[in-house]
Design a protein around this motif. Structure first.
Motif, PDB file in Angstrom:
ATOM      1  N   ARG A   1      -4.063  10.977  -9.113  1.00  0.00           N
ATOM      2  CA  ARG A   1      -3.262   9.836  -8.703  1.00  0.00           C
ATOM      3  C   ARG A   1      -3.107   9.017  -9.980  1.00  0.00           C
ATOM      4  O   ARG A   1      -4.101   8.624 -10.580  1.00  0.00           O
ATOM      5  CB  ARG A   1      -4.096   9.096  -7.675  1.00  0.00           C
TER       6      ARG A   1
ATOM      7  N   ASP B   1       7.742   1.715  10.141  1.00  0.00           N
ATOM      8  CA  ASP B   1       7.963   0.728   9.075  1.00  0.00           C
ATOM      9  C   ASP B   1       6.737   0.749   8.168  1.00  0.00           C
ATOM     10  O   ASP B   1       5.631   0.410   8.580  1.00  0.00           O
ATOM     11  CB  ASP B   1       8.173  -0.656   9.698  1.00  0.00           C
ATOM     12  N   HIS B   2       6.956   1.146   6.905  1.00  0.00           N
ATOM     13  CA  HIS B   2       5.827   1.303   5.978  1.00  0.00           C
ATOM     14  C   HIS B   2       5.555   0.052   5.158  1.00  0.00           C
ATOM     15  O   HIS B   2       4.681   0.067   4.299  1.00  0.00           O
ATOM     16  CB  HIS B   2       6.136   2.432   4.971  1.00  0.00           C
ATOM     17  N   GLU B   3       6.329  -0.998   5.364  1.00  0.00           N
ATOM     18  CA  GLU B   3       6.340  -2.068   4.368  1.00  0.00           C
ATOM     19  C   GLU B   3       5.592  -3.334   4.754  1.00  0.00           C
ATOM     20  O   GLU B   3       5.807  -4.380   4.158  1.00  0.00           O
ATOM     21  CB  GLU B   3       7.798  -2.380   3.991  1.00  0.00           C
TER      22      GLU B   3
ATOM     23  N   VAL C   1       0.819  -1.210   0.000  1.00  0.00           N
ATOM     24  CA  VAL C   1       0.000   0.000   0.000  1.00  0.00           C
ATOM     25  C   VAL C   1       0.855   1.264   0.000  1.00  0.00           C
ATOM     26  O   VAL C   1       0.592   2.212  -0.738  1.00  0.00           O
ATOM     27  CB  VAL C   1      -0.971  -0.013   1.207  1.00  0.00           C
ATOM     28  N   ALA C   2       1.902   1.293   0.802  1.00  0.00           N
ATOM     29  CA  ALA C   2       2.650   2.538   0.998  1.00  0.00           C
ATOM     30  C   ALA C   2       3.170   3.110  -0.314  1.00  0.00           C
ATOM     31  O   ALA C   2       3.118   4.319  -0.532  1.00  0.00           O
ATOM     32  CB  ALA C   2       3.805   2.312   1.964  1.00  0.00           C
ATOM     33  N   ASP C   3       3.676   2.249  -1.191  1.00  0.00           N
ATOM     34  CA  ASP C   3       4.293   2.765  -2.415  1.00  0.00           C
ATOM     35  C   ASP C   3       3.661   2.192  -3.684  1.00  0.00           C
ATOM     36  O   ASP C   3       4.208   2.360  -4.772  1.00  0.00           O
ATOM     37  CB  ASP C   3       5.803   2.496  -2.410  1.00  0.00           C
ATOM     38  N   ALA C   4       2.503   1.532  -3.529  1.00  0.00           N
ATOM     39  CA  ALA C   4       1.743   1.027  -4.675  1.00  0.00           C
ATOM     40  C   ALA C   4       2.530   0.030  -5.511  1.00  0.00           C
ATOM     41  O   ALA C   4       2.198  -0.211  -6.664  1.00  0.00           O
ATOM     42  CB  ALA C   4       1.247   2.184  -5.556  1.00  0.00           C
ATOM     43  N   ASN C   5       3.569  -0.577  -4.920  1.00  0.00           N
ATOM     44  CA  ASN C   5       4.386  -1.533  -5.674  1.00  0.00           C
ATOM     45  C   ASN C   5       3.754  -2.921  -5.679  1.00  0.00           C
ATOM     46  O   ASN C   5       3.489  -3.484  -4.624  1.00  0.00           O
ATOM     47  CB  ASN C   5       5.785  -1.648  -5.061  1.00  0.00           C
ATOM     48  N   PRO C   6       3.565  -3.490  -6.887  1.00  0.00           N
ATOM     49  CA  PRO C   6       3.148  -4.894  -6.949  1.00  0.00           C
ATOM     50  C   PRO C   6       4.341  -5.775  -6.616  1.00  0.00           C
ATOM     51  O   PRO C   6       5.448  -5.518  -7.100  1.00  0.00           O
ATOM     52  CB  PRO C   6       2.733  -5.064  -8.413  1.00  0.00           C
TER      53      PRO C   6
ATOM     54  N   HIS D   1      -5.322  -1.295  -3.447  1.00  0.00           N
ATOM     55  CA  HIS D   1      -4.481  -0.420  -2.624  1.00  0.00           C
ATOM     56  C   HIS D   1      -5.005   1.012  -2.545  1.00  0.00           C
ATOM     57  O   HIS D   1      -4.830   1.681  -1.539  1.00  0.00           O
ATOM     58  CB  HIS D   1      -3.031  -0.451  -3.117  1.00  0.00           C
ATOM     59  N   VAL D   2      -5.670   1.493  -3.598  1.00  0.00           N
ATOM     60  CA  VAL D   2      -6.165   2.878  -3.543  1.00  0.00           C
ATOM     61  C   VAL D   2      -7.300   3.028  -2.540  1.00  0.00           C
ATOM     62  O   VAL D   2      -7.642   4.145  -2.145  1.00  0.00           O
ATOM     63  CB  VAL D   2      -6.638   3.367  -4.936  1.00  0.00           C
TER      64      VAL D   2
ATOM     65  N   VAL E   1      -3.990   4.338   4.597  1.00  0.00           N
ATOM     66  CA  VAL E   1      -2.894   3.833   5.415  1.00  0.00           C
ATOM     67  C   VAL E   1      -2.888   4.480   6.801  1.00  0.00           C
ATOM     68  O   VAL E   1      -2.451   3.877   7.785  1.00  0.00           O
ATOM     69  CB  VAL E   1      -1.550   4.021   4.662  1.00  0.00           C
ATOM     70  N   SER E   2      -3.441   5.675   6.902  1.00  0.00           N
ATOM     71  CA  SER E   2      -3.478   6.353   8.206  1.00  0.00           C
ATOM     72  C   SER E   2      -4.386   5.621   9.187  1.00  0.00           C
ATOM     73  O   SER E   2      -4.255   5.795  10.400  1.00  0.00           O
ATOM     74  CB  SER E   2      -4.003   7.788   8.059  1.00  0.00           C
TER      75      SER E   2
ATOM     76  N   GLN F   1      12.879   4.104   3.900  1.00  0.00           N
ATOM     77  CA  GLN F   1      12.682   5.197   4.852  1.00  0.00           C
ATOM     78  C   GLN F   1      13.137   6.548   4.306  1.00  0.00           C
ATOM     79  O   GLN F   1      12.457   7.554   4.476  1.00  0.00           O
ATOM     80  CB  GLN F   1      13.454   4.910   6.157  1.00  0.00           C
TER      81      GLN F   1
ATOM     82  N   ARG G   1       5.642   7.513   0.932  1.00  0.00           N
ATOM     83  CA  ARG G   1       6.374   6.525   0.121  1.00  0.00           C
ATOM     84  C   ARG G   1       5.894   6.514  -1.332  1.00  0.00           C
ATOM     85  O   ARG G   1       6.086   5.521  -2.045  1.00  0.00           O
ATOM     86  CB  ARG G   1       6.277   5.119   0.722  1.00  0.00           C
TER      87      ARG G   1
END
Lengths: 635, 635
Positions: free
Chosen positions: B122, A572-574, A475-480, A549-550, A554-555, B266, B244
């Motif tokens: 986005r 830790d965002h991951e 979610v944090a960086d939208a990476n698959p 993820h959108v 995350v908050s 980070q 991120r």
């Protein structure tokens, strides 16, 4: 890859900060160690590499060779091993330099002319898409190099101690370092000198003629199949059209070849049938020259030519199938009365033919299984009784391997006229892919593996089998990315919370579970961590939401999944994931929409599947094998 | 990866056998060199890395720094650069440690409350799937490390010579080494000592304040945009939910931030708008502290908090846009009358804002363009006139970059109320992806780039643009792979023969072409290779059949595509391809079913598309820039 979290790292982030025993590691083998690993083959090296992640443990690994292995021996890397290499950070690097098996061809005598061979079946190596990892061939020496690099970069800065041969050991009934090991120097100025090393634990990864095995009184059972093979790694010019494909070749004369293309585009290995071993020909077989092996190969390959221009390595051996009844020093009749101190791994426990490409792979899983358990016991995280699970879990795997290999090598040695159906060999190969790829291992219930009572909540994560990865979106960086590939060999357990349908932050079973995990004194993250530990020091807790993820705010995600770690207490965002748009992990792995918890061991095996509200069961599971530490709840 | 073909390689196959100048490379900078590269930034390092593949060329690269770069400077790696790294063998290794840009978010003032920001658009970073390579952020220092590793492993065993500052140079009208370079030692015991080095060619990759540029009398044109930015690489705790994700943030107060998440999970970089530079505030802006930059950022991010806990690096700069009129020492009015001896690359030629993430990327393409040309001229493969194409090809690219960047940074500096449409910035970003990713470069016809007369034969390989890879299957081992990724930065040209529809071995246009290539004295593989050269020494000739791999009989493939190479005269099995079952390259790239020839330069740009029967045109094309060598036809 996570780094910079202790401050900026300018160089290679794969070099971890030195810590614990790595801060002043002596160059010379010390007199007292926590773990002494004997043998720098694949089993010993992975055990040492895993232990290199435990900064408080003094591990040394010795070998009688004067330096690194340069050539020969095993070369088959099944996908389960590549998956394991991923956890050690070198899967793609070794894959890049390896031969990738895409297709397997089966050659038979030409029905019209038995003196010639013709191509028969042709099959993809992984017809059903079992693994996202490739099936590779590369010299074992490179596998060892990568493990050596990993341990040198680890907090403990480990390097092998070459030039020490194991002689014998004795186990005292008590004492800090109850195992006394007798070694002899085999190289350098001190050649011939004896050394005594006292260890808390000894791991014998010293091969088929294991001295450690002998010293703990294990006997290996089984026998020779009375069939001899020549093996050679060569460069050659040939018009055989499948020289860069894996082939099983059966000639009309009854001889057969297993052809293994190797790394680099030119080298290949051939296992060449030398026929049955009878008392009258034993001597002749053992003295077979490489020219004779080449001659056999040329005869089998007719009408194709084979002009060998360079021989990198060759050997002659008889197929044997042997397995020991136990993998540690506790005789079966004393099981449960004392904890083991000495273990054996790999070829020391099980020997068999090389042709199913299993040996190095099963040996590495032996070593991966044992490494973290020693780390946990020696770090005071787990009771010594954990160590008995090693032999219990791995001995049966070895027995399965021997049984499989006996079938496979018997088939390989059969004469063409003995087959009921020409395609028998090809069919067997395809049907057994999951075994060949290393994914059939399933550990039974134990202190480490829960009863599969709740298996229906996540049918695609069978309890006791290795966690089969699937794609998700971070979610944090939208990476698959692949969820399972985030599991590094850092010694930590993974606890995956699969969310129920509610959005992040809404009252839900997940939110309640997270609240309990963060605050209950029974919570395993609190019960098993120590003052000063980051909350994720032993259990890495991750969440997978059902939403895209959108749609995950995350908050609103519970802080359990966004722990504050390291000297700067950074977030830790991951650890927060959402479903992948093309591959919904809930669908792919049959995860119940009511959510569940999937617990995965440090060696990547699923240990438990539990409902989100089964907090007592979760707490009880971990108390079976993790010691309760003295930590206050976070408040 | 091809190796073992000279005999078994036990260690890392990335370490190539030493050869030529690498056999006895002096540790100290010699008095005479073929090429002296000034500056170890991305442009200089890629030029040196490319030259490290030319064993007969003595190349040295110097820097005034005492050692490797440790921090700061550029961090944006566009997909074209990752594609380039693939050719240098480290794409996936650097990707593994980098931040991957998957999504970009645009934040605006909250219409309901201008003191707060809210998320607006986005967008996926690569909405149209332009490249199979990722878009990365990672510190420039790591890029340099990987190039350094590549050149150290190359046949020439190159390492940078640190601690030399460039002072001046003179170019003589003739002589073996006509360029005399004045250097001063900047570190170690000899600090302050002067050194003279004579070179055949000098490459100035010495940055925005380039001394080499000054010494050849180039002037850079352009100016400052009168807008100042603070930049900082920091660790922080924040509740900003997109910390991120790459973000362009516009606040109600008119300030803006470009947020670049960085490697390691980070660290992040922020470019923070410091406002317009007016004469009265120039001094104050230049002395802006990191605390002030953080203060600005905190104000812009409201209502979110930003608690910076560690500052890794920071700087303050004004946006300038400058480009030089030529990239070598030949004044425009003397073009064609003499060949260049001194070149400038990268920031020495073009400076602009950092925020489009282009600088390092365009600089590396400068260096990639120049490196192989120097190698060919110095190896006697190409005439000196080839070197004039460097400035001709790259100067216009720099001008395009400046124009683009002026647009982008003007947009970034606009106040919210100045936008006609809130989504203007997001729309611009999406529309210009191909440029941002580095794929818009198209070199015009020259001695190196043929007229696109036959472009219709392969519409998807535009002449002058970089070869866009597609998937194929390698026939020999049935491996699916990307055709373009097989192109390593070994300095060789690639000649791809796309077959007509006939099967391998049948009489066809392809077979006739292969016969001509193998036997005609006009054939470029014969005309431009030397006695003792392997046939693929300069031109690597590959074939792609229209059939599926199971339908290609490799024994019938012309020997042109299976050349015998190396000391053992082994057959190269890796140049014969078939179509991929899911991605037919003929369909994907619009390749005519009658077949064609696609010629690709050593720097991966398409140089020509020709019919299979245009052999005279093919021969003539290569004679424009390759010298005819003294080799007898193979017979």
């Amino acid at each position: 890859m996570q780094f910079h979290d202790h401050g900026y790292v300018s160089g290679d982030p794969r070099v971890q900060p030195a810590a614990g025993t790595g801060l002043d590691r002596p160059d010379e083998l010390p007199d007292e160690v926590d773990v002494l690993v004997v043998g720098t083959g694949p089993a010993g090296m992975i055990t040492a590499a895993q232990l290199s992640q435990f900064p408080q443990v003094t591990t040394r690994i010795i070998d009688r060779r004067a330096g690194r292995l340069t050539i020969g021996q095993a070369d088959g890397i099944q996908p389960r091993s590549v998956e394991t290499f991923q956890a050690f950070g070198f899967a793609w690097r070794i894959a890049e330099e390896s031969y990738h098996v895409a297709e397997v061809c089966f050659w038979h005598p030409d029905p019209a002319d038995g003196t010639r061979i013709v191509r028969g079946e042709r099959t993809p190596d992984d017809p059903s898409g079992i693994s996202e990892f490739p099936h590779l061939y590369v010299n074992q020496a490179r596998v060892l190099d990568y493990f050596a690099e990993f341990m040198a970069n680890a907090p403990t800065r480990m390097t092998p101690d070459y030039g020490y041969e194991f002689r014998d050991l004795e186990i005292a009934a008590d004492g800090e370092h109850p195992v006394t090991v007798h070694l002899v120097r085999t190289s350098g100025e001190c050649t011939g000198q004896e050394r005594l090393v006292r260890a808390k634990y000894v791991v014998g990864a010293d091969g088929a003629h294991s001295g450690v095995r002998r010293s703990i009184g294990c006997t290996s059972r089984g026998g020779s199949a009375a069939h001899a093979w020549g093996v050679m790694d060569v460069l050659a010019v040939t018009d055989f059209p499948d020289i860069r494909r894996k082939c099983a070749i059966q000639s009309g004369s009854g001889g057969s070849i297993l052809l293994i293309p190797r790394e680099g585009g030119q080298l290949f290995r051939m296992y060449v049938d030398l026929g049955e071993v009878r008392p009258e020909n034993t001597g002749a077989l053992r003295s077979t020259t490489v020219e004779q092996i080449i001659g056999h190969a040329q005869a089998i390959l007719r009408p194709y030519t084979l002009d060998v221009v360079d021989v990198a390595w060759h050997s002659v051996y008889e197929v044997g199938h042997r397995v020991t009844d136990r993998f540690d020093d506790v005789p079966l009749e004393e099981l449960g009365t004392r904890d083991p101190r000495v273990f054996i791994e790999g070829d020391a426990c099980h020997t068999h033919s090389a042709k199913a490409g299993q040996g190095m792979n099963v040996s590495m899983q032996d070593g991966f299984n044992l490494g973290w358990k020693l780390g946990y016991v020696l770090s005071g995280r787990s009771p010594q009784s954990l160590l008995a699970t090693y032999s219990a879990e791995r001995q049966v795997i070895a027995q399965n391997l021997i049984d499989f290999d006996r079938q496979w090598s018997t088939l390989m040695a059969k004469k063409p006229e003995e087959f009921a159906d020409q395609a028998e060999l090809a069919d067997f190969y395809v049907q057994t892919t999951e075994f060949l790829f290393g994914f059939m291992t399933q550990y039974p219930p134990s202190m480490l593996v829960a009863e599969p009572t709740h298996q229906a909540l996540a049918a695609g994560f069978p309890v006791g089998k290795r966690f089969k990865s699937a794609r998700v979106v971070r979610v944090a960086d939208a990476n698959p990315l692949h969820l399972g590939h985030q599991h590094r060999a850092d010694g930590r357990w993974r606890v995956y919370a699969f969310a129920d349908g509610a959005a992040a932050g809404q009252a839900s079973a997940l939110t309640a579970w997270a609240e309990w995990m963060s605050s209950s004194p029974d919570s395993p993250v609190l019960a098993h961590s120590r003052p000063g530990d980051d909350l994720d020091a032993v259990l890495d807790v991750l969440v997978v939401y059902q939403q895209r993820h959108v749609d995950v705010d995350v908050s609103a995600v519970p802080e359990l999944f966004r722990p504050r770690t390291g000297p700067f207490r950074l977030i830790d965002h991951e650890n927060v994931f959402a479903t992948h748009p093309d591959d919904d992990i809930f669908e792919l792995r049959g995860v119940d929409r009511a959510g569940c918890v999937v617990v995965v061991r440090p060696d990547q095996y699923v240990a438990a599947v539990l409902p989100l509200d089964a907090t007592a069961e979760l707490a009880a599971f971990f108390r079976q094998h993790l010691l309760v530490q003295d930590r206050q709840p976070v408040g």
